[in-house]
Design a protein around this motif. Structure first.
Motif, mmCIF file in Angstrom:
data_model
loop_
_atom_site.group_PDB
_atom_site.id
_atom_site.type_symbol
_atom_site.label_atom_id
_atom_site.label_comp_id
_atom_site.label_asym_id
_atom_site.label_seq_id
_atom_site.Cartn_x
_atom_site.Cartn_y
_atom_site.Cartn_z
ATOM 1 N N ASP A 180 34.234 -28.682 -22.669
ATOM 2 C CA ASP A 180 33.476 -27.718 -21.873
ATOM 3 C C ASP A 180 33.443 -26.338 -22.516
ATOM 4 O OD1 ASP A 180 32.833 -29.637 -19.961
ATOM 5 O OD2 ASP A 180 34.587 -29.171 -18.731
ATOM 6 N N LEU A 181 34.585 -25.885 -23.005
ATOM 7 C CA LEU A 181 34.630 -24.566 -23.631
ATOM 8 C C LEU A 181 33.852 -24.548 -24.945
ATOM 9 C CD1 LEU A 181 35.622 -21.707 -23.379
ATOM 10 C CD2 LEU A 181 37.770 -22.407 -24.440
ATOM 11 N N LEU A 182 33.960 -25.617 -25.740
ATOM 12 C CA LEU A 182 33.194 -25.702 -26.987
ATOM 13 C C LEU A 182 31.691 -25.674 -26.705
ATOM 14 C CD1 LEU A 182 35.192 -28.333 -29.043
ATOM 15 C CD2 LEU A 182 34.629 -26.012 -29.787
ATOM 16 N N LEU A 183 31.248 -26.462 -25.733
ATOM 17 C CA LEU A 183 29.818 -26.484 -25.400
ATOM 18 C C LEU A 183 29.332 -25.116 -24.949
ATOM 19 C CD1 LEU A 183 29.491 -29.911 -23.574
ATOM 20 C CD2 LEU A 183 28.498 -29.275 -25.781
ATOM 21 N N SER A 184 30.119 -24.454 -24.144
ATOM 22 C CA SER A 184 29.754 -23.126 -23.671
ATOM 23 C C SER A 184 29.623 -22.148 -24.828
ATOM 24 C CB SER A 184 30.803 -22.634 -22.674
ATOM 25 O OG SER A 184 30.563 -21.307 -22.319
ATOM 26 N N ARG A 185 30.597 -22.176 -25.742
ATOM 27 C CA ARG A 185 30.598 -21.217 -26.851
ATOM 28 C C ARG A 185 29.499 -21.503 -27.874
ATOM 29 N NH1 ARG A 185 31.102 -17.200 -27.397
ATOM 30 N NH2 ARG A 185 32.429 -16.882 -29.177
ATOM 31 N N VAL A 212 25.847 -19.208 -29.098
ATOM 32 C CA VAL A 212 25.392 -18.889 -30.450
ATOM 33 C C VAL A 212 24.009 -19.499 -30.705
ATOM 34 C CG1 VAL A 212 26.070 -18.914 -32.887
ATOM 35 C CG2 VAL A 212 27.817 -18.875 -31.147
ATOM 36 N N ASP A 213 23.336 -19.920 -29.671
ATOM 37 C CA ASP A 213 21.962 -20.437 -29.739
ATOM 38 C C ASP A 213 21.817 -21.765 -30.465
ATOM 39 O OD1 ASP A 213 20.887 -18.388 -28.236
ATOM 40 O OD2 ASP A 213 20.467 -17.134 -29.987
ATOM 41 N N CYS A 214 22.755 -22.677 -30.283
ATOM 42 C CA CYS A 214 22.570 -24.039 -30.790
ATOM 43 C C CYS A 214 21.537 -24.733 -29.906
ATOM 44 C CB CYS A 214 23.879 -24.809 -30.765
ATOM 45 S SG CYS A 214 25.033 -24.276 -32.022
ATOM 46 N N ARG A 215 20.735 -25.584 -30.489
ATOM 47 C CA ARG A 215 19.667 -26.291 -29.767
ATOM 48 C C ARG A 215 19.837 -27.797 -29.908
ATOM 49 N NH1 ARG A 215 18.328 -22.110 -26.896
ATOM 50 N NH2 ARG A 215 17.463 -20.422 -28.073
ATOM 51 N N ILE A 251 30.306 -33.436 -30.956
ATOM 52 C CA ILE A 251 29.185 -32.598 -30.525
ATOM 53 C C ILE A 251 28.283 -32.374 -31.719
ATOM 54 C CG2 ILE A 251 28.526 -30.345 -29.601
ATOM 55 C CD1 ILE A 251 31.329 -30.239 -28.288
ATOM 56 N N THR A 252 27.008 -32.633 -31.532
ATOM 57 C CA THR A 252 26.037 -32.381 -32.592
ATOM 58 C C THR A 252 24.957 -31.452 -32.038
ATOM 59 O OG1 THR A 252 24.645 -34.288 -32.044
ATOM 60 C CG2 THR A 252 26.429 -34.650 -33.625
ATOM 61 N N CYS A 253 24.378 -30.661 -32.917
ATOM 62 C CA CYS A 253 23.299 -29.772 -32.494
ATOM 63 C C CYS A 253 22.560 -29.235 -33.710
ATOM 64 C CB CYS A 253 23.835 -28.614 -31.650
ATOM 65 S SG CYS A 253 24.891 -27.485 -32.551
ATOM 66 N N LEU A 254 21.423 -28.634 -33.438
ATOM 67 C CA LEU A 254 20.655 -27.939 -34.463
ATOM 68 C C LEU A 254 20.910 -26.447 -34.317
ATOM 69 C CD1 LEU A 254 17.228 -29.790 -34.213
ATOM 70 C CD2 LEU A 254 19.044 -30.171 -35.863
ATOM 71 N N LEU A 255 21.036 -25.763 -35.447
ATOM 72 C CA LEU A 255 21.195 -24.326 -35.396
ATOM 73 C C LEU A 255 20.549 -23.681 -36.601
ATOM 74 C CD1 LEU A 255 24.619 -23.009 -36.511
ATOM 75 C CD2 LEU A 255 24.171 -25.431 -36.581
ATOM 76 N N GLN A 256 20.228 -22.416 -36.456
ATOM 77 C CA GLN A 256 19.649 -21.669 -37.566
ATOM 78 C C GLN A 256 20.724 -21.432 -38.617
ATOM 79 O OE1 GLN A 256 17.955 -18.085 -36.024
ATOM 80 N NE2 GLN A 256 16.345 -19.158 -34.914
#
Length: 105
Positions: free
Chosen positions: A22-27, A31-34, A65-70
């Motif tokens: 939960d804390l990782l997802l929030s943080r 930082v604008d991960c998509r 956790i995976t995501c796209l980020l700039q």
């Protein structure tokens, strides 16, 4: 034209103990991960009774956790993981990015 837009995007893969989810997802969302995905897993660390009693065994239940980020946000993510989540210490987590400039949509 599509590849020019994708040159600035990376794919983040982060593996940590499930208790931190939960804390990782929030943080990382701060930082604008998509396009964030969460997958549950189980670690492969073998433990023995004495280490279990002393609390020196890594957590078996993991979150991926995976995501796209700039690309320009990558340093902020890694600094946050090192400073706030102690990813520089053993058995805390692992994170890395992969370039996705070759992908087309």
């Amino acid at each position: 034209m599509i590849n020019q837009k994708m040159d600035n995007v990376e794919y983040l893969i982060l593996i940590a103990g499930r208790k931190q989810k939960d804390l990782l997802l929030s943080r990382i969302c701060d930082v604008d991960c998509r396009i964030v995905n969460t997958i549950y897993g189980r670690g492969s660390v073998e433990s023995n009774y004495l280490l279990d009693m002393l609390g020196l065994v890594a957590e078996e239940n993991k979150v991926i956790i995976t995501c796209l980020l700039q690309k320009d946000k990558t340093d902020a993510i890694f600094n946050m993981l090192l400073n706030e989540f102690s990813f520089g210490h053993p058995n805390t987590g692992i994170a890395f990015t992969l370039p996705i400039s070759g992908m087309a949509f």
